[in-house]
Enzyme design. Sequence first.
Site, short mmCIF file in Angstrom:
data_model
loop_
_atom_site.label_atom_id
_atom_site.label_comp_id
_atom_site.label_asym_id
_atom_site.label_seq_id
_atom_site.Cartn_x
_atom_site.Cartn_y
_atom_site.Cartn_z
N GLU A 1 -2.35 7.32 8.21
CA GLU A 1 -2.80 8.41 7.37
C GLU A 1 -3.89 9.20 8.06
O GLU A 1 -4.47 8.76 9.05
CB GLU A 1 -3.27 7.89 6.01
CG GLU A 1 -4.48 7.00 6.11
CD GLU A 1 -4.93 6.43 4.78
OE1 GLU A 1 -4.09 6.21 3.90
OE2 GLU A 1 -6.14 6.22 4.63
N ARG B 1 -8.09 -7.72 -8.26
CA ARG B 1 -8.86 -8.97 -8.40
C ARG B 1 -10.31 -8.61 -8.61
O ARG B 1 -10.68 -7.44 -8.56
CB ARG B 1 -8.74 -9.78 -7.09
CG ARG B 1 -9.16 -8.96 -5.88
CD ARG B 1 -9.26 -9.79 -4.62
NE ARG B 1 -9.36 -8.95 -3.43
CZ ARG B 1 -10.48 -8.44 -2.96
NH1 ARG B 1 -11.61 -8.64 -3.61
NH2 ARG B 1 -10.49 -7.69 -1.88
N LYS C 1 0.82 -1.22 0.00
CA LYS C 1 0.00 0.00 0.00
C LYS C 1 0.86 1.27 0.00
O LYS C 1 0.46 2.28 -0.55
CB LYS C 1 -0.94 0.01 1.21
CG LYS C 1 -1.82 -1.24 1.33
CD LYS C 1 -2.76 -1.41 0.15
CE LYS C 1 -3.44 -2.77 0.15
NZ LYS C 1 -4.03 -3.13 -1.13
N HIS D 1 -14.94 -1.43 8.86
CA HIS D 1 -14.25 -1.46 7.58
C HIS D 1 -14.59 -2.67 6.72
O HIS D 1 -13.91 -2.95 5.73
CB HIS D 1 -12.73 -1.34 7.75
CG HIS D 1 -12.35 -0.06 8.44
ND1 HIS D 1 -12.37 1.15 7.80
CD2 HIS D 1 -12.02 0.19 9.72
CE1 HIS D 1 -12.03 2.08 8.67
NE2 HIS D 1 -11.82 1.54 9.84
#
Lengths: 458, 170
Positions: A157, A249, A73, A192
Amino acid sequence: MADEAYALPGNISIETYLDQDKIIEIAKKSNSEAIHPGYGFLSENAHFAQRVQKSGLVFIGPNSQSIKMMGDKTAARQLMIKNNVPVIPGTTSAVTDYKEAENIAQNIGFPVLIKAAAGGGGKGMRIVENMEMLQEALDGAAREAQSAFGDASVYIEKYLLNPRHIEFQILSDGKGNTIHLGERECSIQRRHQKVIEESPSVVLDDELRKQMGEAAINAALACNYKNAGTIEFLLDQDNNFYFLEMNTRLQVEHPVTELVSGLDLVREQILIAAGQEMTLSNSLECFWGHALECRLYAEDPQNGFAPSPGRLSFLQPADGPGIREDSGVTQNSEISLYYDPMISKLIAWGSNRDQAVQRMIRALKEYEIQGIKTNISYLIKILEHDQFKTGNLSTSFIQDFENLLLDSKQKEIDLFALAAALYKNEPNNNHHLNNSIKNDSNGSSWKYNHRRLNMRSR
Amino acid sequence: MKLFAEIDGQTITFIERNNDERYSLILGDSAAEYDFVQLDENRYSLIWENRSYLLHFSRKDGNIFVTHEGQQYAVKIETEREKRIRDLTSVKESDQRDMILKAPIPGLVSKIDIAVDQEVNKGEPLLILEAMKMENIIKAPCSCRVSEILVKTGQNVEQDMPLVKLKSNI
């Protein structure tokens, strides 16, 4: 056509769907030409993609370099910055040290989000509101990341307040054609994990769709992408969008795109892998109606969403107009502890959003499942919520209305009480009543039946 | 005759009526008009106040579990006599100072944060249960001392299995 089946011996995922040797061996034994990795387990494993190619088979998906580039990431972030795709402020490399994490959090300001560098699917993710919570959150995220992905590194972040989750479906033939098939809105999430997804999103107009679609295509081009993939964005309240991550994917929620585009995405994947032409050569600009997907989870909303494994003693899935179900279970299936709690996906199509929502609510209400707890009633309450109906969504929707979504009205409580009382008085269920009828000298079956009938008529 | 339904922390009272061999239940002021028909072993159709309900039933520990539209409630139904007997015989709240923390879900003990004799505050994490790929933190229900740890890291536990013995500080 995939019409042969081979058993994967073993219990836990490491012995089965994660065992690369076993899977490649079976593919060769069965004379398969290609492997479709699905959307979990090895689907984003660059090493596996490479091994499949090396063993002379085709991996139905992107090449291993693309997976690797987007799988890390932190590297993906840097790549996006370089290619002018907007990203959220935060660290550009993995954070390993607590002191360093403290400084970064201080700099970008709370709340911050801690994410597994190798992750996805909400595992190894924590929102941190203040400095006191940082240590526990870092440890927890690192542990989850280690156990889920075998890599404990995390990054930090800025956490956006009340954003929407908007993602774009990408198709690329690897021969220069990269198109998008419009967006999916997946703002309804819990911890999430996506719960409800839909396409199109009520918030995107043609102009914003064009901008985000272009950014998505740029992201795909940046990693030299081939096959189907998804670029996830967060959209803030001022319609600024930020690259979140790319899923290299097929996604769990791909059916909503299929229903509004008329395409079969798995078929498109196979066409691309076989070097044939994609059905469409231009990005999708208008959609056919509206589609929603609900994920059915084996969990107990009344008990903190604890996993609810068990045997499905009764199953009568829903159908009816506009309803599609992609399910992995049947009656008497055993839901084990070893795999994800998602047991099925219910998808509804309507000519507009209202109709799709109404059809979904009806289907959920008619879905009968016994033996485990599920989130069905919870899904119904979300769909019936005024704010959902008006399309006023954000990723904090579930958190904001958590208590409301778990509440029952007094009328419902009365219903359950009455039902239980009637059930207990059914002649077969009440031994006391049974005995008294048996011992009654007048206890003819005429009287017994009469009483039962009267019970119904009142 | 009264019939009591204990559900979600409240008690709902029905009046049972058995006039002229006609059986009915009365809830509040009005007689509940209903049609209750068995469809399957534990599956019934109920029409109540002109609405139709499809219901599933099961029994466990003296409770009737009712499911409707994915929602399930445990209901305890008692007659006046049964309720009176239970009220008389129910034991006084036992000594609360010793308690056993049980597994709320089945899972794998992935981490134990405590040691025997350790003092913990309410809400402090005791151990982590991993199930269906998610971590579930088991926290202290009150400020207390750990008197015994009944599981090991890496152990699979069933639901309701005792995990930790605690002694409250009161």
